[in-house]
Design a protein around this motif. Structure first.
Motif, PDB file in Angstrom:
ATOM      1  N   SER A   2      32.085  14.834  -2.146  1.00  0.00           N
ATOM      2  CA  SER A   2      31.860  13.825  -2.757  1.00  0.00           C
ATOM      3  C   SER A   2      33.050  12.980  -1.169  1.00  0.00           C
ATOM      4  N   ASN A   3      33.453  13.836  -1.290  1.00  0.00           N
ATOM      5  CA  ASN A   3      35.029  13.332  -0.247  1.00  0.00           C
ATOM      6  C   ASN A   3      34.722  13.198   1.308  1.00  0.00           C
ATOM      7  N   TRP A   4      33.709  14.333   1.984  1.00  0.00           N
ATOM      8  CA  TRP A   4      33.071  14.817   3.175  1.00  0.00           C
ATOM      9  C   TRP A   4      31.746  13.829   2.854  1.00  0.00           C
ATOM     10  N   ALA A   5      30.914  13.360   1.815  1.00  0.00           N
ATOM     11  CA  ALA A   5      30.148  12.416   2.156  1.00  0.00           C
ATOM     12  C   ALA A   5      31.060  11.242   2.121  1.00  0.00           C
ATOM     13  N   ARG A   6      32.055  10.656   1.788  1.00  0.00           N
ATOM     14  CA  ARG A   6      32.058   9.221   1.976  1.00  0.00           C
ATOM     15  C   ARG A   6      32.935   8.611   2.940  1.00  0.00           C
ATOM     16  N   LEU A   7      32.928   9.724   4.408  1.00  0.00           N
ATOM     17  CA  LEU A   7      33.675   9.746   5.154  1.00  0.00           C
ATOM     18  C   LEU A   7      33.468   8.233   5.755  1.00  0.00           C
ATOM     19  N   PRO A   8      33.663   6.990   6.495  1.00  0.00           N
ATOM     20  CA  PRO A   8      33.607   6.487   6.840  1.00  0.00           C
ATOM     21  C   PRO A   8      32.803   6.242   7.844  1.00  0.00           C
ATOM     22  N   GLN A   9      31.669   5.032   8.762  1.00  0.00           N
ATOM     23  CA  GLN A   9      30.364   6.146   9.333  1.00  0.00           C
ATOM     24  C   GLN A   9      31.367   5.967  10.443  1.00  0.00           C
ATOM     25  N   GLU A  10      32.736   5.225  10.969  1.00  0.00           N
ATOM     26  CA  GLU A  10      32.754   5.579  12.836  1.00  0.00           C
ATOM     27  C   GLU A  10      33.950   6.399  12.624  1.00  0.00           C
ATOM     28  N   ILE A  11      34.493   7.023  11.015  1.00  0.00           N
ATOM     29  CA  ILE A  11      34.802   8.708  11.612  1.00  0.00           C
ATOM     30  C   ILE A  11      33.258   9.888  11.812  1.00  0.00           C
ATOM     31  N   LEU A  41      21.197  19.064  18.320  1.00  0.00           N
ATOM     32  CA  LEU A  41      20.250  19.728  17.506  1.00  0.00           C
ATOM     33  C   LEU A  41      21.447  20.329  16.375  1.00  0.00           C
ATOM     34  N   ASP A  42      22.309  20.165  16.797  1.00  0.00           N
ATOM     35  CA  ASP A  42      23.725  20.682  16.040  1.00  0.00           C
ATOM     36  C   ASP A  42      23.804  19.090  14.682  1.00  0.00           C
ATOM     37  N   ARG A  43      23.350  17.598  15.644  1.00  0.00           N
ATOM     38  CA  ARG A  43      23.284  16.986  15.589  1.00  0.00           C
ATOM     39  C   ARG A  43      22.170  16.367  14.096  1.00  0.00           C
ATOM     40  N   ALA A  44      21.428  16.783  14.893  1.00  0.00           N
ATOM     41  CA  ALA A  44      20.503  17.003  13.737  1.00  0.00           C
ATOM     42  C   ALA A  44      20.635  17.572  12.630  1.00  0.00           C
ATOM     43  N   PHE A  45      20.348  18.837  12.448  1.00  0.00           N
ATOM     44  CA  PHE A  45      21.270  19.227  11.405  1.00  0.00           C
ATOM     45  C   PHE A  45      21.792  18.826  10.549  1.00  0.00           C
ATOM     46  N   ALA A  46      23.105  18.033  10.964  1.00  0.00           N
ATOM     47  CA  ALA A  46      24.046  17.252  10.138  1.00  0.00           C
ATOM     48  C   ALA A  46      23.320  16.765   9.106  1.00  0.00           C
ATOM     49  N   SER A  47      22.510  15.852  10.162  1.00  0.00           N
ATOM     50  CA  SER A  47      22.100  14.625   9.417  1.00  0.00           C
ATOM     51  C   SER A  47      21.437  15.064   8.101  1.00  0.00           C
ATOM     52  N   LEU A  48      21.210  16.307   7.792  1.00  0.00           N
ATOM     53  CA  LEU A  48      20.300  16.850   6.767  1.00  0.00           C
ATOM     54  C   LEU A  48      21.276  17.109   5.145  1.00  0.00           C
ATOM     55  N   VAL A  49      22.275  16.672   5.835  1.00  0.00           N
ATOM     56  CA  VAL A  49      23.157  17.396   5.006  1.00  0.00           C
ATOM     57  C   VAL A  49      23.074  16.587   3.678  1.00  0.00           C
ATOM     58  N   CYS A  50      23.511  14.636   3.984  1.00  0.00           N
ATOM     59  CA  CYS A  50      22.974  13.494   2.708  1.00  0.00           C
ATOM     60  C   CYS A  50      23.105  12.639   3.795  1.00  0.00           C
ATOM     61  N   ARG A  51      22.618  11.947   2.564  1.00  0.00           N
ATOM     62  CA  ARG A  51      22.031  10.147   3.427  1.00  0.00           C
ATOM     63  C   ARG A  51      22.955   9.431   3.789  1.00  0.00           C
ATOM     64  N   GLY A  52      24.637   9.521   3.424  1.00  0.00           N
ATOM     65  CA  GLY A  52      25.363   9.008   4.872  1.00  0.00           C
ATOM     66  C   GLY A  52      25.803  10.218   5.857  1.00  0.00           C
ATOM     67  N   ASN A  58      23.038  10.664   7.055  1.00  0.00           N
ATOM     68  CA  ASN A  58      21.582  10.556   7.622  1.00  0.00           C
ATOM     69  C   ASN A  58      22.139   9.316   8.857  1.00  0.00           C
ATOM     70  N   GLN A  59      22.152   8.025   7.815  1.00  0.00           N
ATOM     71  CA  GLN A  59      22.697   7.629   8.529  1.00  0.00           C
ATOM     72  C   GLN A  59      23.519   7.119   9.175  1.00  0.00           C
ATOM     73  N   ALA A  60      24.780   7.915   9.441  1.00  0.00           N
ATOM     74  CA  ALA A  60      25.453   7.663  10.807  1.00  0.00           C
ATOM     75  C   ALA A  60      24.187   7.935  11.466  1.00  0.00           C
ATOM     76  N   PHE A  61      23.679   9.420  11.906  1.00  0.00           N
ATOM     77  CA  PHE A  61      22.506  10.166  12.649  1.00  0.00           C
ATOM     78  C   PHE A  61      22.021   8.737  13.816  1.00  0.00           C
ATOM     79  N   HIS A  62      21.619   7.804  13.120  1.00  0.00           N
ATOM     80  CA  HIS A  62      20.621   6.873  13.254  1.00  0.00           C
ATOM     81  C   HIS A  62      21.810   5.134  14.016  1.00  0.00           C
ATOM     82  N   MET A  63      23.017   6.048  13.681  1.00  0.00           N
ATOM     83  CA  MET A  63      23.442   4.263  14.152  1.00  0.00           C
ATOM     84  C   MET A  63      23.345   4.155  15.744  1.00  0.00           C
TER      85      MET A  63
END
Length: 423
Positions: free
Chosen positions: A30-39, A50-61, A63-68
């Motif tokens: 849960s701490n990894w999921a709550r990392l600030p979007q800036e980080i 491609l790795d960035r796209a796979f990482a975006s599937l980990v959690c909602r946060g 995924n939101q960072a992936f689309h910043m």
């Protein structure tokens, strides 16, 4: 009381507490999921797409960072056909998602395509869809020819015009080896004349001297320009030297023999002088890919070239003219020469080219004595000295085993001639 109770704990209580995990693994997740979007943004910028796209599937946060939007300002489309290229390609599904969700965020875009027509067509299809973005830089890079030159000219121009019309703030454009033409350059100027600072368009056969002159006349902020010699004219140099124009920083000219009977025009010394007066710190880079009998118009008068590269064999006579008429020369690379030693020519270059700091010699011949004298005259300003061992001819003063000590002494650092690989 808490302190007292801890002091009264027995050994069994202490062991029980030591066996308990410091943190619940679920809490770590849960701490990894709550990392600030800036980080997260900073981390994602270092990941391949491609790795960035796979990482975006980990959690909602994530995924939101992936689309910043900040993550999509700079992007390189890699378009390659698996059957003809070993390079990685941007997945088609990712391209569709980028166009759908992030085209308006793109600012610094490049396309890297292989030699296939299919890849070039894919690049044009993407360009034609960038109607909602305002690019600042655009680069079309062919890893191997022919690529864009094999496309129907109208198809390429139509796609490129979409970017020219919608960008409005294009500052850097690299379109070497493309079928761009004069009318499309007029559209570029009409929409981006106030912002264009860099234009690289070598090997663009459909552009005329009048077309590039239109760019120089209107784009007064142009600082870097790369083009073929057939587009260079006295009028272009004078336009780049006008009072309205900023100081030119970099001018690259490719002098290429397109056909056996090609005639090369001469640029007036007064035009070169005007450019240097207006832009005294300009780097004039010239690449020559000519045969020996095609150098007639060149280096007859003084020319302000700073970086000079000969990709084919060049005669002693031409190198002698270089020594006489290139006082601003900083770097010289000679790929090949005949079997006659270049002793006199090197000495003349050392005498007259007082800014020379880098030299490379390939299939040439120079006596060891003349080479040592050349290095002695140039001294420690020679920051780069790349000479093949086969170039140096032993004489009565120096052998190949002795020359590196003498050269090292004058350079102030250890130097050895380059060795030819023997694999």
């Amino acid at each position: 009381m808490k302190r007292l109770s801890r002091e009264c704990e027995g050994p069994a209580d202490s062991c029980k507490r030591a066996r308990q995990p410091a943190e619940d693994p679920g809490d770590l997740l849960s701490n990894w999921a709550r990392l600030p979007q800036e980080i997260l943004l900073h981390i994602f910028q270092y990941l391949p797409l491609l790795d960035r796209a796979f990482a975006s599937l980990v959690c909602r946060g994530w995924n939101q960072a992936f689309h910043m939007p900040e993550l999509w300002r700079c992007f390189e489309f890699e378009l390659n056909q698996p059957a003809s290229s070993y390079l990685k390609a941007t997945h088609p599904d990712l391209i569709k998602q980028i166009i759908k969700r992030h085209s308006n965020h793109l600012q610094y875009v490049s396309f890297k395509v292989d030699s296939s027509t299919e890849s070039a067509e894919a690049a044009c299809d993407i360009l034609s869809q960038l109607v909602n973005c305002s690019l600042k830089t655009l680069g079309l890079i062919s890893t191997a020819r022919p690529s864009f030159m094999e496309l129907p000219k109208s198809h390429f121009i139509s796609a490129l015009t979409v970017v020219f019309v919608n960008s409005k703030s294009l500052s850097s454009l690299k379109i070497d080896d493309t079928p761009v033409d004069d009318p499309s350059l007029k559209i570029l100027v009409a929409n981006n004349s106030d912002t264009l600072k860099l234009l690289k368009m070598s090997s663009c056969p459909h552009v005329s001297p009048a077309g590039i002159l239109c760019v120089a006349d209107q784009c007064h902020g142009l600082r870097e320009l790369a083009l073929n010699y057939h587009l260079l004219s006295d009028e272009l140099l004078l336009a780049l030297s006008s009072e309205k124009h900023v100081h030119l920083e970099h001018l690259r000219i490719d002098v290429v023999s397109e056909n056996p009977d090609q005639q090369f025009h001469t640029i007036k010394k007064s035009s070169w002088d005007a450019m240097v007066r207006h832009s005294p710190k300009v780097n004039l880079v010239m690449y020559f890919f000519l045969y020996e009998d095609e150098f007639g118009p060149f280096f007859r008068d003084e020319i302000p070239v700073t970086h000079l590269y000969f990709g084919r064999s060049v005669s002693k006579e031409v190198l002698g003219r270089v020594g006489m008429n290139c006082p601003r020369l900083v770097e010289l690379v000679v790929c090949a020469n005949g079997l006659r030693p270049l002793d006199e020519e090197l000495i003349r270059i050392a005498e007259r080219c007082q800014h020379l700091s880098a030299i490379g010699l390939g299939e040439c011949e120079v006596s060891c004595s003349a080479f040592v004298e050349f290095v002695k005259m140039c001294g420690r300003r020679l920051s780069q000295l790349s000479i093949m061992e086969e170039v140096l001819i032993p004489d009565h003063k120096y052998s190949l085993d002795e020359i590196h000590w003498e050269v090292s002494k004058h350079l102030g650092r250890v130097w050895f001639p380059d060795m030819m690989p023997t694999w």
